[in-house]
Design a protein around this motif. Structure first.
Motif, PDB file in Angstrom:
ATOM      1  N   THR A 248       0.859  -1.181   0.000  1.00  0.00           N
ATOM      2  CA  THR A 248       0.000   0.000   0.000  1.00  0.00           C
ATOM      3  C   THR A 248       0.893   1.228   0.000  1.00  0.00           C
ATOM      4  N   LEU A 249       0.682   2.124  -0.968  1.00  0.00           N
ATOM      5  CA  LEU A 249       1.505   3.325  -1.095  1.00  0.00           C
ATOM      6  C   LEU A 249       0.623   4.558  -0.952  1.00  0.00           C
ATOM      7  N   ASP A 250       0.981   5.435   0.007  1.00  0.00           N
ATOM      8  CA  ASP A 250       0.299   6.721   0.141  1.00  0.00           C
ATOM      9  C   ASP A 250       0.858   7.669  -0.914  1.00  0.00           C
ATOM     10  N   VAL A 251      -0.020   8.321  -1.656  1.00  0.00           N
ATOM     11  CA  VAL A 251       0.390   9.221  -2.732  1.00  0.00           C
ATOM     12  C   VAL A 251      -0.284  10.575  -2.547  1.00  0.00           C
ATOM     13  N   GLU A 252       0.510  11.631  -2.540  1.00  0.00           N
ATOM     14  CA  GLU A 252      -0.039  12.990  -2.491  1.00  0.00           C
ATOM     15  C   GLU A 252      -0.305  13.464  -3.914  1.00  0.00           C
ATOM     16  N   VAL A 253      -1.524  13.945  -4.145  1.00  0.00           N
ATOM     17  CA  VAL A 253      -1.915  14.501  -5.441  1.00  0.00           C
ATOM     18  C   VAL A 253      -2.068  16.002  -5.246  1.00  0.00           C
ATOM     19  N   ALA A 254      -1.276  16.800  -5.952  1.00  0.00           N
ATOM     20  CA  ALA A 254      -1.246  18.247  -5.702  1.00  0.00           C
ATOM     21  C   ALA A 254      -1.367  19.025  -7.002  1.00  0.00           C
ATOM     22  N   GLN A 255      -1.995  20.194  -6.887  1.00  0.00           N
ATOM     23  CA  GLN A 255      -2.105  21.105  -8.027  1.00  0.00           C
ATOM     24  C   GLN A 255      -2.133  22.524  -7.489  1.00  0.00           C
ATOM     25  N   ASN A 256      -1.295  23.385  -8.072  1.00  0.00           N
ATOM     26  CA  ASN A 256      -1.166  24.748  -7.576  1.00  0.00           C
ATOM     27  C   ASN A 256      -0.810  24.695  -6.085  1.00  0.00           C
ATOM     28  N   ASN A 257      -1.627  25.250  -5.206  1.00  0.00           N
ATOM     29  CA  ASN A 257      -1.346  25.179  -3.773  1.00  0.00           C
ATOM     30  C   ASN A 257      -2.316  24.247  -3.047  1.00  0.00           C
ATOM     31  N   GLN A 258      -2.980  23.381  -3.809  1.00  0.00           N
ATOM     32  CA  GLN A 258      -3.959  22.480  -3.215  1.00  0.00           C
ATOM     33  C   GLN A 258      -3.409  21.053  -3.228  1.00  0.00           C
ATOM     34  N   ALA A 259      -3.909  20.208  -2.334  1.00  0.00           N
ATOM     35  CA  ALA A 259      -3.425  18.834  -2.259  1.00  0.00           C
ATOM     36  C   ALA A 259      -4.505  17.907  -1.729  1.00  0.00           C
ATOM     37  N   ALA A 260      -4.426  16.650  -2.114  1.00  0.00           N
ATOM     38  CA  ALA A 260      -5.312  15.598  -1.602  1.00  0.00           C
ATOM     39  C   ALA A 260      -4.473  14.333  -1.462  1.00  0.00           C
ATOM     40  N   GLN A 261      -4.927  13.430  -0.609  1.00  0.00           N
ATOM     41  CA  GLN A 261      -4.219  12.175  -0.377  1.00  0.00           C
ATOM     42  C   GLN A 261      -4.960  11.027  -1.048  1.00  0.00           C
ATOM     43  N   ALA A 262      -4.214  10.187  -1.730  1.00  0.00           N
ATOM     44  CA  ALA A 262      -4.763   8.971  -2.344  1.00  0.00           C
ATOM     45  C   ALA A 262      -3.985   7.780  -1.819  1.00  0.00           C
TER      46      ALA A 262
ATOM     47  N   THR B  34      -9.768  13.884 -10.232  1.00  0.00           N
ATOM     48  CA  THR B  34     -10.445  14.917 -11.007  1.00  0.00           C
ATOM     49  C   THR B  34      -9.966  16.274 -10.527  1.00  0.00           C
ATOM     50  N   ALA B  35      -9.391  17.060 -11.439  1.00  0.00           N
ATOM     51  CA  ALA B  35      -8.886  18.391 -11.093  1.00  0.00           C
ATOM     52  C   ALA B  35      -9.942  19.432 -11.388  1.00  0.00           C
ATOM     53  N   GLY B  36     -10.103  20.392 -10.456  1.00  0.00           N
ATOM     54  CA  GLY B  36     -11.086  21.452 -10.639  1.00  0.00           C
ATOM     55  C   GLY B  36     -10.493  22.721 -11.197  1.00  0.00           C
ATOM     56  N   ALA B  37      -9.226  22.696 -11.590  1.00  0.00           N
ATOM     57  CA  ALA B  37      -8.563  23.883 -12.119  1.00  0.00           C
ATOM     58  C   ALA B  37      -7.513  23.460 -13.128  1.00  0.00           C
ATOM     59  N   THR B  38      -6.981  24.424 -13.875  1.00  0.00           N
ATOM     60  CA  THR B  38      -5.903  24.153 -14.812  1.00  0.00           C
ATOM     61  C   THR B  38      -4.562  24.186 -14.086  1.00  0.00           C
ATOM     62  N   GLY B  39      -3.555  23.569 -14.718  1.00  0.00           N
ATOM     63  CA  GLY B  39      -2.237  23.510 -14.115  1.00  0.00           C
ATOM     64  C   GLY B  39      -1.781  22.078 -13.942  1.00  0.00           C
ATOM     65  N   ASP B  40      -0.495  21.887 -13.666  1.00  0.00           N
ATOM     66  CA  ASP B  40       0.060  20.546 -13.504  1.00  0.00           C
ATOM     67  C   ASP B  40      -0.451  19.881 -12.231  1.00  0.00           C
ATOM     68  N   VAL B  41      -0.883  18.619 -12.359  1.00  0.00           N
ATOM     69  CA  VAL B  41      -1.212  17.786 -11.206  1.00  0.00           C
ATOM     70  C   VAL B  41      -0.026  16.855 -10.979  1.00  0.00           C
TER      71      VAL B  41
END
Length: 503
Positions: A108-122, A152-159
């Motif tokens: 099991t690998l914890d992965v941070e998904v981030a875009q701009n200054n926002q982040a979520a954990q998967a 699913t990203a709610g904004a443009t920019g690199d995820v």
């Protein structure tokens, strides 16, 4: 980034790339590949794992096909993800019982998904490795495969995707199956000097009006699917497992063809009996194929890419002869199987820059497996195992740099070609019977192609020149066969190792 081709040069580029497009078949014979809009990424990350002797450094490789781009509000996810962990033999010896010879692992690998200054954990959870043999003091590579949540990203920019904590569960296994003993759990933290970056996907599109629904800035999400900082992580739906049906394939149908099996020496007549057969079962077979014209090799039915199961009716017919003065003894058991491979998709760069993608449909005839022993004159003993089936290939949905190359609906091998594999008794595991499996190898000839092209354009010779011909070697490794109604067999079917992947 998309490179646009001028309209005047578009058709010429497609025609020039036609020969190279035919070469996609080499990558397609192995089964599913990477899609045209994906980019393969490999990240090597060092982890500190807590062992009884203290923290030890462990090498981890994460491989994934990331989308080349995403769109605001549209789900996306990496595909063909694998997590490979290298453990020292001495470390494993300190964790597992002294008599352990095989291990099964989950990751099991914890992965941070981030875009701009926002982040979520998967969480990339329930990644599983096949049973792996243990050898004293030798390092072990545990290759885990599984599915990952969509994003699913709610904004443009690199995820960006960044690896975090890694949890391993090691199970002692016997006969390819984990035992009832409690697993050994390893908690591993990413090395302090490691970035953990796995990949990034640029997201484009129109952002929704109004402020996104967010939690407190910087607060990680819980992976439950709730919108968090404009990034939504949604676990993929897993098919429900039915413990009463570990073989989710239809029973095999068709006629057996034993013409490639050995013939007994002249002597007394054989006694041939049609048997009811052992109840339907299933098995995995994985392997490596060489394409002679391209001087390359490929994986067949890759364990990391949702491999298909063979459906099997074991021992449908027997042929026996007792030893007499007129000839030695002979025993043969014939089994029938069906292997339905999913359509494959592949992409590569021709001329160093021209992306070409294509799909292929596999049409396989019934699989006949014959095993037995011939004793032409004691004490000479000859074991044999032969598997054979006919196969045709249909090519479709060919694209060159995103421009469709219309090959029509009937671009296929002009005739079925026969695949004949014979048991390899010089290597381990030797092929003993259809229930225990083992190694088989052979050489195939790919026939010419026909029906390729539309509108008067004949592309047959291009595909034939690139792929067709003799001398294409194949080696396969079949795992044990699961017969759900037979308690003496191992269920679910065990995943064998890819030939040549271990010394």
């Amino acid at each position: 980034m998309t490179v646009k081709t001028p309209v005047s040069a578009g058709r010429r580029s497609v025609r020039l790339a036609s020969v190279a497009a035919a070469a996609t078949l080499a990558g397609l014979l192995s089964g599913p590949g990477s899609a045209a809009d994906r980019s393969d990424a490999v990240a090597a990350v060092s982890y500190d794992c807590q062992l009884p002797s203290g923290p030890e450094q462990v090498s981890v490789e994460v491989r994934a096909d990331f989308p080349e781009s995403g769109e605001v509000g549209v789900e996306m996810s990496p595909q063909d993800v694998s997590i490979t962990v290298e453990l020292a033999g001495t470390d494993l010896a300190s964790l597992l019982p002294a008599d352990a010879t095989t291990v099964v692992s989950s990751a099991t690998l914890d992965v941070e998904v981030a875009q701009n200054n926002q982040a979520a954990q998967a969480q990339w959870t329930d990644f599983a490795s096949p049973a792996t043999s243990l050898t004293a003091d030798e390092d072990v590579r545990l290759v885990h495969a599984g599915q990952v949540p969509s994003v699913t990203a709610g904004a443009t920019g690199d995820v960006t995707f960044t690896a975090g904590k890694l949890t391993l569960e090691l199970h002692v296994a016997a006969d390819g199956q984990r035992t009832e003993a409690d697993p050994v759990v390893l908690q591993c933290e990413r090395g302090a000097e490691e970035s953990g970056r796995l990949g990034a996907v640029p997201v484009v599109g129109e952002e929704p009006s109004g402020a996104p629904q967010t939690t407190k800035p910087g607060e990680p999400g819980d992976g439950s699917g709730e919108k968090n900082n404009a990034i939504t992580v949604t676990p993929q739906d897993e098919p429900a497992e039915d413990p009463a049906n570990p073989c989710p394939v239809d029973p095999p149908v068709g006629e057996m063809d034993t013409s490639d099996a050995p013939k007994p020496a002249p002597g007394a007549d054989l006694v041939v009996r049609d048997l009811p057969g052992v109840y339907p079962g299933c098995a995995y077979a994985v392997g490596v194929a060489n394409v002679r014209k391209l001087n390359g090799a490929m994986i067949i039915n890759d364990p990391a890419k949702k491999p298909a199961l063979i459906s099997v009716y074991a021992n449908k017919r027997s042929s026996t002869r007792r030893p007499t003065q007129a000839g030695g003894s002979f025993t043969q058991f014939d089994s029938i199987g069906n292997l339905k491979l999913p359509d494959a998709e592949s992409t590569f760069l021709t001329f160093g820059f021209q992306p070409v993608s294509a799909k292929v449909e596999f049409e396989n005839g019934p699989l006949t497996i014959s095993t037995g022993t011939a004793i032409p004159h004691p004490p000479v003993r000859e074991n044999f195992a032969v598997a054979s089936f006919k196969q045709s290939l249909r090519l479709y949905d060919v694209k060159v740099n995103g421009v469709a190359l219309d090959v029509g609906n009937d671009c296929r091998t002009a005739s079925p070609f026969k695949v004949v594999l014979r048991g390899d008794f010089t290597k381990d595991p030797k092929y003993t019977n259809v229930l225990q499996g083992g190694l088989m190898s052979g050489v195939v000839t790919i026939p010419a192609f026909s029906g390729c092209g539309t509108g008067g354009e004949d592309l047959d010779s291009l595909f034939t020149a690139s792929i067709s011909g003799p001398g294409n070697a194949i080696i396969m490794n079949q795992g044990t066969t699961c017969i759900p109604i037979e308690p003496s067999t191992i269920c679910p079917a065990t995943m064998p190792v890819i030939p040549g992947s271990k010394p």
